[in-house]
Scaffold this motif. Structure first.
Motif, short mmCIF file in Angstrom:
data_model
loop_
_atom_site.label_atom_id
_atom_site.label_comp_id
_atom_site.label_asym_id
_atom_site.label_seq_id
_atom_site.Cartn_x
_atom_site.Cartn_y
_atom_site.Cartn_z
N GLY A 465 0.80 -1.21 0.00
CA GLY A 465 0.00 0.00 0.00
C GLY A 465 0.84 1.26 0.00
N ALA A 466 0.39 2.26 -0.75
CA ALA A 466 1.07 3.56 -0.84
C ALA A 466 0.02 4.58 -1.27
CB ALA A 466 2.22 3.49 -1.84
N SER A 467 0.46 5.80 -1.54
CA SER A 467 -0.45 6.82 -2.05
C SER A 467 0.30 7.70 -3.04
CB SER A 467 -1.01 7.67 -0.90
OG SER A 467 0.04 8.35 -0.22
N LEU A 468 -0.46 8.36 -3.89
CA LEU A 468 0.09 9.29 -4.87
C LEU A 468 -0.73 10.58 -4.84
CD1 LEU A 468 0.61 6.83 -7.89
CD2 LEU A 468 2.44 8.00 -6.64
N LYS A 469 -0.13 11.67 -5.28
CA LYS A 469 -0.84 12.94 -5.37
C LYS A 469 -0.99 13.35 -6.82
CE LYS A 469 0.53 14.86 -0.89
NZ LYS A 469 1.21 15.97 -0.18
N ALA A 470 -2.17 13.84 -7.15
CA ALA A 470 -2.43 14.31 -8.51
C ALA A 470 -3.54 15.35 -8.48
CB ALA A 470 -2.85 13.14 -9.41
N GLY A 471 -3.27 16.50 -9.07
CA GLY A 471 -4.28 17.55 -9.14
C GLY A 471 -4.75 18.03 -7.79
N GLY A 472 -3.84 18.05 -6.81
CA GLY A 472 -4.20 18.51 -5.48
C GLY A 472 -4.97 17.49 -4.65
N LEU A 552 -6.16 10.29 -15.30
CA LEU A 552 -6.88 9.60 -14.23
C LEU A 552 -8.39 9.72 -14.40
CD1 LEU A 552 -4.71 10.74 -11.19
CD2 LEU A 552 -4.81 8.44 -12.14
N GLN A 553 -9.09 8.71 -13.95
CA GLN A 553 -10.55 8.68 -13.97
C GLN A 553 -11.07 8.81 -12.53
OE1 GLN A 553 -12.17 8.58 -16.96
NE2 GLN A 553 -10.04 8.72 -17.73
N PRO A 554 -12.31 9.24 -12.33
CA PRO A 554 -12.85 9.37 -10.96
C PRO A 554 -12.70 8.10 -10.13
CG PRO A 554 -14.32 10.40 -12.54
CD PRO A 554 -13.27 9.71 -13.35
N ASP A 555 -12.80 6.94 -10.79
CA ASP A 555 -12.69 5.68 -10.07
C ASP A 555 -11.30 5.46 -9.48
OD1 ASP A 555 -13.92 3.13 -9.30
OD2 ASP A 555 -12.45 2.24 -10.66
N ASP A 556 -10.29 6.09 -10.04
CA ASP A 556 -8.93 5.94 -9.54
C ASP A 556 -8.78 6.52 -8.14
OD1 ASP A 556 -7.69 4.62 -11.73
OD2 ASP A 556 -7.71 6.51 -12.84
N PHE A 557 -9.68 7.39 -7.74
CA PHE A 557 -9.60 8.02 -6.42
C PHE A 557 -10.42 7.26 -5.37
CE2 PHE A 557 -8.46 11.32 -9.40
CZ PHE A 557 -7.40 11.97 -8.77
N ILE A 558 -10.94 6.10 -5.75
CA ILE A 558 -11.70 5.26 -4.83
C ILE A 558 -10.97 3.93 -4.68
CG2 ILE A 558 -13.91 4.11 -4.40
CD1 ILE A 558 -15.22 6.27 -6.16
N ASP A 559 -10.65 3.57 -3.46
CA ASP A 559 -9.88 2.35 -3.23
C ASP A 559 -10.76 1.11 -3.44
OD1 ASP A 559 -7.66 0.85 -2.68
OD2 ASP A 559 -7.40 1.57 -0.62
N TRP A 560 -10.10 -0.03 -3.59
CA TRP A 560 -10.82 -1.29 -3.77
C TRP A 560 -11.76 -1.55 -2.59
CZ3 TRP A 560 -10.59 -3.70 -8.31
CH2 TRP A 560 -9.51 -3.42 -9.15
N GLY A 561 -12.98 -1.93 -2.90
CA GLY A 561 -13.95 -2.26 -1.86
C GLY A 561 -14.57 -1.06 -1.18
N GLN A 562 -14.27 0.15 -1.65
CA GLN A 562 -14.80 1.35 -1.02
C GLN A 562 -15.77 2.06 -1.99
OE1 GLN A 562 -13.93 1.96 2.24
NE2 GLN A 562 -12.85 -0.01 1.99
#
Length: 708
Positions: A465-472, A552-562
Motif C-alpha cells: 500500500g502507498a499513495s500518490l498525489k495528482a491535481g491537489g 486519471l478517472q474518478p474511479d482511480d480516487f476510490i480504493d478497492w472495496g470502497q
C-alpha cells in the motif's frame, strides 16, 4: 464490568486472566496510564483496530498447530465475541476482530479451556514461533522439528528475558533444506540437519540470525552451519539477553535485531552472546524427541458420493494434494481467500476432518490450512464434502493463491486496501491465465503498507500500500516489487521495488508482467531467473505507462472495496509497546517485577528470579535518569548513564551500578548468588524511591518560593 472468574486447571493462566480484568478496570477508571496499559494488553494478544473502541484478538498457534476441537472452540468464540469470521495470518495465528475490550478476559478464559493462548501474541515479545506445516510428514525432512519448536515455544512463553524487549522477536523452524518456513527472514531461523559425531548421528540445526522484512528488509546472517539440538534453547536465550540489553528502545523503526547486528557486526554480536552463557539457567537443554502420534479415527466410513466436476477434481489432486512420508496417506491443502473462513464453515470443516484424517491441522504461512493423514481411498469423498463448503478450489500456493494482510479493513497502519485487490488479482489469474493454477514458482503477495505482514518483501510479484498525489488530491496506490523468494538452505532473495502505480491499475500491471514473461521467457526459465536476465530497469520501463497521472478517472480516487474517495488515515502502529517516560510508573513496575522475582526465588527458579531482578533494577535506574531529563534508548545505555550521573555509593551499589547489575552474566544462577542479587536489587530500589521522594519534595519547595 462483569466480574468473571474461571475454573481453569492452570493457576498461572487463571491468575493472568484475573490480573487482565483488574488492569482493564484500572485503565477504564483512569488509575492506569494508557501507554502502560497498551504495553500490557499487547503482550496479551489484544491489539487496537483502525475502528475505535474495538480490539483485534490474536490467538497464538505455535507452528500453526490446530486441533479440530480448538477450531470449533475459536469458531464458537468468534460468534459470541467477534464477527463470526476467523482470519488466518502469515504468522500461522488466527485473529478475531471487533471484540470489546471489556470482554477479553472472558474470551481468554474460554480459549484456555482448549489449551489456546493469546499470551505474547503481540507486543515486544517472542511472537508466535512458526514452523513448516509439513513437519512430521515431509518426505525430505531429516527429522521432525515439531518437538523442538514446541519446546522453544514453552521455554520462552512468560520467560522474563523476553517480556518487554525493545521490539518483537520472531523464530521460524523449517522442516527441510527447502526452507518452507522462510528461515532467512526471521530473527532466528532454523534448518534441521543431522551430523555424524563420534560414530553417532546427532540432530541439530543450521542457524541464521538477524533477518526481517518491513520497510527495510534484511536477509539473515549465518550463525552456525550446525548447532546440536541440545544447545539450541540456551543459544536463543543468550541472543535474547543481548537483544534485550543492547537493542534500541526509543526509535522503534530501528529497534529490530537486524539493526543491532548491522550496528555491532556479526563478530561483536557473537562475542556478546557468548558472554551471556555463564548466567544462563543451563548450557545444554536436551529436548526429548518423540514420534508425533497423530490422533486418527478408529474407523473411517466413506458414504457413497458422486464427483460432479471431474476436471476440477483432477486439478485439485494435482495442486492441493501431496504424498506424505507415511505410506498410504496424503496431505491436503485448503486455499483460503484472504485467509478468511466463517465460523460456520470452520465448524463443519472440523467435523469433516475429525471423521477422516488426523485430528490436528496446521495453518500455513500463506494463510491456508493443511489437513494431514488423509487415507488415499478417502480423497474423492473428502473433495466432494470440501467442495460443498467452498474449500476445494484448486491452485493452493500457486500464482492464483494470493497472500494478503487485512490492510485498511482493520489495521491502523494500512495505507491502502489489500484484501479487495487480492481478490481481484485472483480473478484475473483464474479467468485470463487459468494454466497458472499449476504454477508454484510465481507467488503474488500484498500488504496494506510497507511493513510486509502480507510478505510482499519476499514475493515473486509483490505489492504494498502507498499513495500518490495528482491535481491537489490523493489517490490510493500500490508499490510494485519483483524478484523475491526463498532459494533454500536458509537463504533467499528480497523483492526489489520497481515503481508505484494507482491501485486501480494493479490488474493492468499484473497483466503486463505476466504477458511479458510468458511471451519472452526461455523454456524452463523461472520468473526470477527471467527477472535477473532482463534487469530491474527493463521492468520499470514496462510499467512506466501505468504511472502516468494525467489521464486519471474518478474511479482511480476510490480504493478497492470502497464507495467514497480515498483519504490517508494512518493511525499509530500497535506492533510494539511504547516507551513511557513516567518516573512513578517505572518505579512501581520495578517493585512489581521484584515481587515476582521473590516468588520465583522461593520456588527455586533462580535463573528467572535473577533476570527479573536485573530488569527491575534497570527500570529503577531509568526512572531516576528520566527524573534528571536524561533519555536513554538501550538497557546498556541506562546502565552506563546511571554511573555518569549518580554516585553509586549513595545507592549501595559501589563501586558502580554496572558492576552490580551486570553480575547476571558473571555468575551462575545458583541459590546463594540469586538470594544476594535480589537482596541488593531491593536495596537499590528502596534507595531509588527515597531519592525520588526527596527530589520531589525539593522541587515542590523550590516552586513555592517562586513569586506568582
Amino acid at each position: 464490568m462483569k466480574s468473571f472468574r474461571t475454573e481453569l486447571e492452570n493457576p498461572v493462566v487463571e491468575q493472568e486472566i484475573i490480573e487482565l480484568e483488574k488492569k482493564i478496570r484500572q485503565y477504564l477508571t483512569g488509575e492506569l496510564h494508557p501507554d502502560r496499559f497498551k504495553s500490557l494488553r499487547l503482550a496479551r494478544g489484544i491489539y487496537g483496530q483502525r475502528q475505535k473502541g474495538v480490539q483485534m484478538i490474536r490467538i497464538k498457534l505455535p507452528q500453526g498447530r490446530l486441533t479440530t476441537a480448538q477450531l470449533k472452540r475459536i469458531a464458537d468464540i468468534s460468534d459470541e465475541y467477534a464477527t463470526g469470521n476467523l482470519h488466518l495470518t502469515t504468522r500461522q495465528d488466527i485473529q478475531l476482530h471487533f471484540v470489546s475490550l471489556e470482554r477479553t478476559p472472558e474470551l481468554w478464559t474460554k480459549l484456555a479451556m482448549d489449551d489456546l493462548t493469546i499470551r505474547e501474541a503481540c507486543g515486544n515479545t517472542v511472537r508466535n514461533i512458526t514452523g513448516s506445516h509439513l513437519a512430521g510428514v515431509d518426505p525430505n525432512e531429516p527429522f521432525d522439528v515439531t518437538p523442538y519448536a514446541d519446546a522453544a515455544f514453552r521455554y520462552f512463553l512468560r520467560n522474563p528475558v523476553c517480556q518487554d524487549m525493545g521490539r518483537k522477536f520472531k523464530i521460524g523452524f523449517s522442516s527441510s533444506e527447502q526452507d518452507e518456513a522462510f528461515a532467512y527472514i526471521h530473527d532466528i531461523g532454523l534448518i534441521p540437519r543431522i551430523q555424524e559425531k563420534d560414530g553417532k548421528l546427532v540432530k541439530g540445526f543450521k542457524v541464521v540470525v538477524g533477518g526481517g522484512l518491513g520497510a527495510q528488509p534484511f536477509t539473515a546472517k549465518l550463525a552456525f552451519e550446525f548447532l546440536p539440538a541440545e544447545d539450541l534453547l540456551p543459544y536463543i536465550e543468550a541472543v535474547l539477553r543481548v537483544f534485550d540489553r543492547y537493542g534500541e528502545r526509543t526509535n522503534r523503526h530501528k529497534a529490530r535485531m537486524k539493526y543491532l547486528i548491522e550496528k555491532l557486526g556479526m563478530e561483536k554480536f557473537t562475542e556478546l552472546v557468548q558472554a551471556e552463557y555463564k548466567g544462563l539457567k543451563a548450557f545444554h537443554v536436551p529436548i526429548e524427541f518423540h514420534e508425533q502420534l497423530e490422533h486418527l479415527p478408529e474407523r473411517i466410513e466413506i458414504p457413497p458420493y458422486t464427483i460432479s466436476n471431474t476436471e476440477k477434481f483432477q486439478a485439485w489432486l494435482i495442486t492441493n494434494v501431496i504424498p506424505q512420508k507415511q505410506t498410504g496417506y496424503r496431505g491436503v491443502y485448503l486455499k483460503i481467500t484472504n485467509g478468511n473462513i466463517s465460523s460456520d464453515t470452520a465448524r463443519k470443516l472440523a467435523d469433516l476432518v475429525k471423521s477422516l484424517a488426523a485430528d490436528q491441522m496446521r495453518v500455513t504461512n500463506n494463510q491456508g490450512i493443511f489437513i494431514r493423514y488423509v487415507p488415499e481411498q478417502a480423497l474423492g469423498y473428502l473433495f466432494t464434502r470440501l467442495d460443498e463448503l467452498g474449500l476445494a478450489e484448486p491452485g493452493f500456493d500457486s500464482t492464483a493463491d494470493v497472500t494478503s494482510c487485512p490492510g485498511t479493513d482493520t489495521c491502523n497502519l494500512g495505507i491502502s486496501n489489500s484484501t479487495g485487490i487480492a481478490r481481484m488479482l485472483e480473478q484475473v489469474i483464474l479467468q485470463e491465465y487459468p494454466q497458472l493454477i499449476y504454477n508454484k514458482d510465481i507467488k503474488i503477495k500484498i500488504s496494506g503498507c510497507m511493513n510486509s505482514c502480507g510478505q510482499h518483501g519476499i514475493a515473486t510479484i509483490g505489492f504494498h500500500g502507498a499513495s500518490l498525489k495528482a491535481g491537489g488530491k490523493v489517490l490510493p496506490a500500490l508499490q510494485v516489487l519483483l524478484g523475491g523468494g526463498p532459494t533454500g538452505h536458509g537463504e533467499g532473495r528480497l523483492a526489489e521495488k520497481i515503481t508505484k502505480v494507482p491501485s486501480k491499475r494493479a490488474p493492468q500491471a499484473l497483466r503486463l508482467i505476466l504477458n511479458d514473461y510468458l511471451k519472452n521467457a526461455q523454456p524452463g526459465e523461472t520468473f526470477n531467473a527471467y527477472y535477473d536476465r532482463q534487469g530491474k530497469n527493463y521492468f520499470y520501463n514496462l510499467l512506466k505507462p501505468l504511472t502516468d497521472l494525467t489521464n486519471l478517472q474518478p474511479d482511480d480516487f476510490i480504493d478497492w472495496g470502497q464507495e467514497v474517495e480515498y483519504s490517508t488515515a494512518v493511525g499509530v502502529g500497535e506492533c510494539a509497546s511504547v516507551v513511557v517516560d513516567l518516573v512513578y510508573v517505572l518505579l512501581n513496575e520495578a517493585e512489581e517485577k521484584l515481587e515476582i522475582a521473590d516468588q520465583w526465588l522461593k520456588d527455586g527458579n533462580y535463573g528467572d528470579a535473577v533476570y527479573q531482578a536485573y530488569t527491575a533494577s534497570v527500570y529503577a535506574a531509568k526512572a531516576l535518569l528520566l527524573d534528571k531529563e536524561v533519555n536513554c534508548n538501550t538497557h546498556i545505555g541506562i546502565i552506563n548513564d546511571f554511573d555518569q550521573h549518580f554516585q553509586a555509593a549513595e545507592f549501595d551499589v559501589a563501586p558502580s551500578f554496572a558492576s552490580f547489575v551486570l553480575q547476571i552474566n558473571q555468575h551462575e544462577p545458583k541459590p546463594d548468588f540469586a538470594e544476594a542479587y535480589l537482596h541488593q536489587a531491593h536495596r537499590f530500589l528502596q534507595k531509588a524511591r527515597t531519592y525520588h521522594q526527596q527530589r520531589s519534595i525539593a522541587v515542590a519547595d523550590a516552586q513555592e518560593t517562586i513569586p506568582s
